[in-house]
Design a protein around this motif. Structure first.
Motif, mmCIF file in Angstrom:
data_model
loop_
_atom_site.group_PDB
_atom_site.id
_atom_site.type_symbol
_atom_site.label_atom_id
_atom_site.label_comp_id
_atom_site.label_asym_id
_atom_site.label_seq_id
_atom_site.Cartn_x
_atom_site.Cartn_y
_atom_site.Cartn_z
ATOM 1 N N THR A 114 0.826 -1.209 0.000
ATOM 2 C CA THR A 114 0.000 0.000 0.000
ATOM 3 C C THR A 114 0.862 1.262 0.000
ATOM 4 O O THR A 114 0.545 2.246 -0.679
ATOM 5 C CB THR A 114 -0.942 0.001 1.219
ATOM 6 O OG1 THR A 114 -1.624 -1.234 1.289
ATOM 7 C CG2 THR A 114 -1.960 1.134 1.117
ATOM 8 N N ILE A 115 1.955 1.242 0.761
ATOM 9 C CA ILE A 115 2.879 2.377 0.761
ATOM 10 C C ILE A 115 3.446 2.587 -0.642
ATOM 11 O O ILE A 115 3.504 3.714 -1.153
ATOM 12 C CB ILE A 115 4.016 2.134 1.774
ATOM 13 C CG1 ILE A 115 3.478 2.213 3.203
ATOM 14 C CG2 ILE A 115 5.143 3.156 1.575
ATOM 15 C CD1 ILE A 115 4.471 1.780 4.268
ATOM 16 N N ASP A 116 3.847 1.499 -1.283
ATOM 17 C CA ASP A 116 4.385 1.580 -2.636
ATOM 18 C C ASP A 116 3.347 2.160 -3.598
ATOM 19 O O ASP A 116 3.657 3.001 -4.459
ATOM 20 C CB ASP A 116 4.815 0.181 -3.088
ATOM 21 C CG ASP A 116 5.775 0.201 -4.271
ATOM 22 O OD1 ASP A 116 6.470 1.222 -4.462
ATOM 23 O OD2 ASP A 116 5.833 -0.800 -5.007
ATOM 24 N N MET A 117 2.098 1.735 -3.448
ATOM 25 C CA MET A 117 1.004 2.258 -4.276
ATOM 26 C C MET A 117 0.854 3.761 -4.109
ATOM 27 O O MET A 117 0.731 4.516 -5.089
ATOM 28 C CB MET A 117 -0.305 1.546 -3.900
ATOM 29 C CG MET A 117 -1.551 2.103 -4.566
ATOM 30 S SD MET A 117 -3.089 1.502 -3.813
ATOM 31 C CE MET A 117 -3.128 2.456 -2.271
ATOM 32 N N LEU A 118 0.854 4.223 -2.850
ATOM 33 C CA LEU A 118 0.646 5.644 -2.573
ATOM 34 C C LEU A 118 1.808 6.497 -3.085
ATOM 35 O O LEU A 118 1.598 7.580 -3.644
ATOM 36 C CB LEU A 118 0.455 5.865 -1.070
ATOM 37 C CG LEU A 118 -0.849 5.319 -0.479
ATOM 38 C CD1 LEU A 118 -0.833 5.433 1.052
ATOM 39 C CD2 LEU A 118 -2.057 6.055 -1.039
ATOM 40 N N LEU A 119 3.026 6.032 -2.894
ATOM 41 C CA LEU A 119 4.186 6.792 -3.362
ATOM 42 C C LEU A 119 4.147 6.979 -4.881
ATOM 43 O O LEU A 119 4.429 8.063 -5.385
ATOM 44 C CB LEU A 119 5.483 6.089 -2.951
ATOM 45 C CG LEU A 119 5.827 6.114 -1.455
ATOM 46 C CD1 LEU A 119 7.097 5.304 -1.189
ATOM 47 C CD2 LEU A 119 5.999 7.539 -0.941
ATOM 48 N N LYS A 120 3.768 5.942 -5.585
ATOM 49 C CA LYS A 120 3.714 6.034 -7.053
ATOM 50 C C LYS A 120 2.550 6.905 -7.508
ATOM 51 O O LYS A 120 2.688 7.730 -8.432
ATOM 52 C CB LYS A 120 3.612 4.633 -7.654
ATOM 53 C CG LYS A 120 4.915 3.841 -7.588
ATOM 54 C CD LYS A 120 4.751 2.463 -8.214
ATOM 55 C CE LYS A 120 6.100 1.775 -8.410
ATOM 56 N NZ LYS A 120 6.817 1.521 -7.146
ATOM 57 N N ALA A 121 1.387 6.762 -6.865
ATOM 58 C CA ALA A 121 0.201 7.511 -7.303
ATOM 59 C C ALA A 121 0.307 8.996 -6.983
ATOM 60 O O ALA A 121 -0.195 9.845 -7.740
ATOM 61 C CB ALA A 121 -1.049 6.923 -6.665
#
Length: 372
Positions: free
Chosen positions: A151-158
């Motif tokens: 989820t952290i990876d998702m947020l950083l990219k988005a």
């Protein structure tokens, strides 16, 4: 920043495994919208303004109690144990979703508000349990760490984020070792061990301690997991982790339970001890409230119970020592609130009551609730 350590009871110990209570006979759904004529409800279906945590039949209406002590009307849903669920199919992956796709997947208002920003440089994640006798944040990381990192990876990219800082207590040795097994593949996620100071996991104190001055998004690990579940499963979580602890058995036990569970049903199932000689604090010993739990249900903001032996403490006259003023993390004046009965700024942390040598329950005077 003025924060203090809270005394730890060395006789208390953490139970290593989560216990499950996922098959209650009845759950209670808060009535947040008009009451209609639905007779059967599927799991994750929105009914009366709430989301059902089980599938089953409506068998009545009653008054329940939330963790603030407020009485709330609820629909009683008899569990059919079929777990028939409504909702879209789960996503195979979430990394690569746009901000719009993430936002459209959310059911909870507070997450929509938090994620309404256009971008951020730093994601600040607090994995710290504020109350010394609660362990929900700790066990979420032990159980769901891969989900959290995804989820952290998702947020950083988005959101075009540059880095994520995960803050955990330097006393959480088990959690630290779990992180070390996974963090190597996430180069822009940093783990920070934070001193064991009360309230340091709160947003204002944590960002100040970490010297975060750029644009940021702050989330607790419990909020991060709720976000993951909604985006991945495309429905509301039906379960949550709660803690039951205290000197009634000197254990800190975390449970996975259905939302809407009657707390007394859970207590009676796992504990045979009579609670007549104990005080029960809902949502922690420091910031929680002492209250009866006969009608209490598990809601999204319910954290757990601390069950402590009753102690007769005589309340003495204020000796004007100034300890309450000195310990206040927001520089309020508890002694003036007590003396003059005036409401003053308060974050209800409970520190003024904790340090008072006269055992005056100062917190309730700061909140203007002297008759509590």
């Amino acid at each position: 920043m003025k924060l203090v350590s809270i005394d730890k009871n060395d006789s208390m110990h953490f139970c290593k495994e989560i216990k499950s209570y996922l098959s209650p006979e009845v759950v209670c759904l808060p009535i947040l919208d008009k009451l209609d004529k639905k007779k059967h409800i599927k799991k994750a279906e929105q009914a009366f303004g709430s989301y059902a945590s089980v599938s089953g039949s409506v068998i009545g209406v009653l008054k329940s109690q939330d963790c603030s002590g407020k009485k709330i009307p609820c629909v009683m849903l008899k569990n059919d144990f079929q777990e028939k669920t409504v909702g879209s199919a789960s996503r195979k992956k979430i990394v690569g979703l746009s901000k719009e796709e993430i936002s459209s997947s959310l059911f909870t208002t507070f997450l929509k508000e938090k994620l309404s920003l256009s971008s951020f440089k730093t994601l600040v994640v607090s994995g710290i349990d504020l109350d010394p006798l609660m362990a929900n944040e700790t066990f979420i990381q032990k159980e769901y760490l891969q989900c959290l990192l995804e989820t952290i990876d998702m947020l950083l990219k988005a959101y075009s984020g540059e880095r994520a800082i995960i803050a955990i207590s330097n006393r959480s040795s088990e959690v630290i070792s779990v992180y070390h097994n996974f963090l190597g593949t996430y180069k822009n996620i940093v783990l920070k061990m934070i001193p064991d100071l009360y309230l340091i996991g709160e947003e204002s104190f944590l960002t100040k301690y970490l010297h975060v001055r750029e644009s940021y998004l702050y989330l607790k690990t419990s909020e991060l997991y709720t976000l993951y579940y909604q985006v991945k499963k495309r429905r509301m979580p039906s379960e949550k982790l709660i803690t039951i602890s205290g000197d009634f058995n000197f254990k800190i036990q975390v449970f996975l339970v259905k939302l809407g569970t009657k707390v007394m049903d859970l207590v009676k199932t796992f504990y045979q001890t009579s609670l007549d000689d104990y005080d029960i604090y809902v949502n922690g010993i420091m910031q929680g409230k002492k209250m009866p739990i006969e009608d209490l249900i598990v809601t999204e903001d319910f954290l757990g119970l601390v069950i402590m032996k009753k102690q007769e403490k005589k309340i003495y006259e204020c000796i004007k020592c100034g300890k309450c003023n000195a310990v206040c993390p927001i520089h309020s004046k508890p002694i003036l609130a007590y003396k003059q009965r005036k409401k003053v700024p308060c974050i209800e942390c409970g520190l003024c009551s904790y340090v008072c040598p006269a055992f005056i329950p100062l917190r309730k005077y700061l909140s203007g609730d002297e008759d509590e």
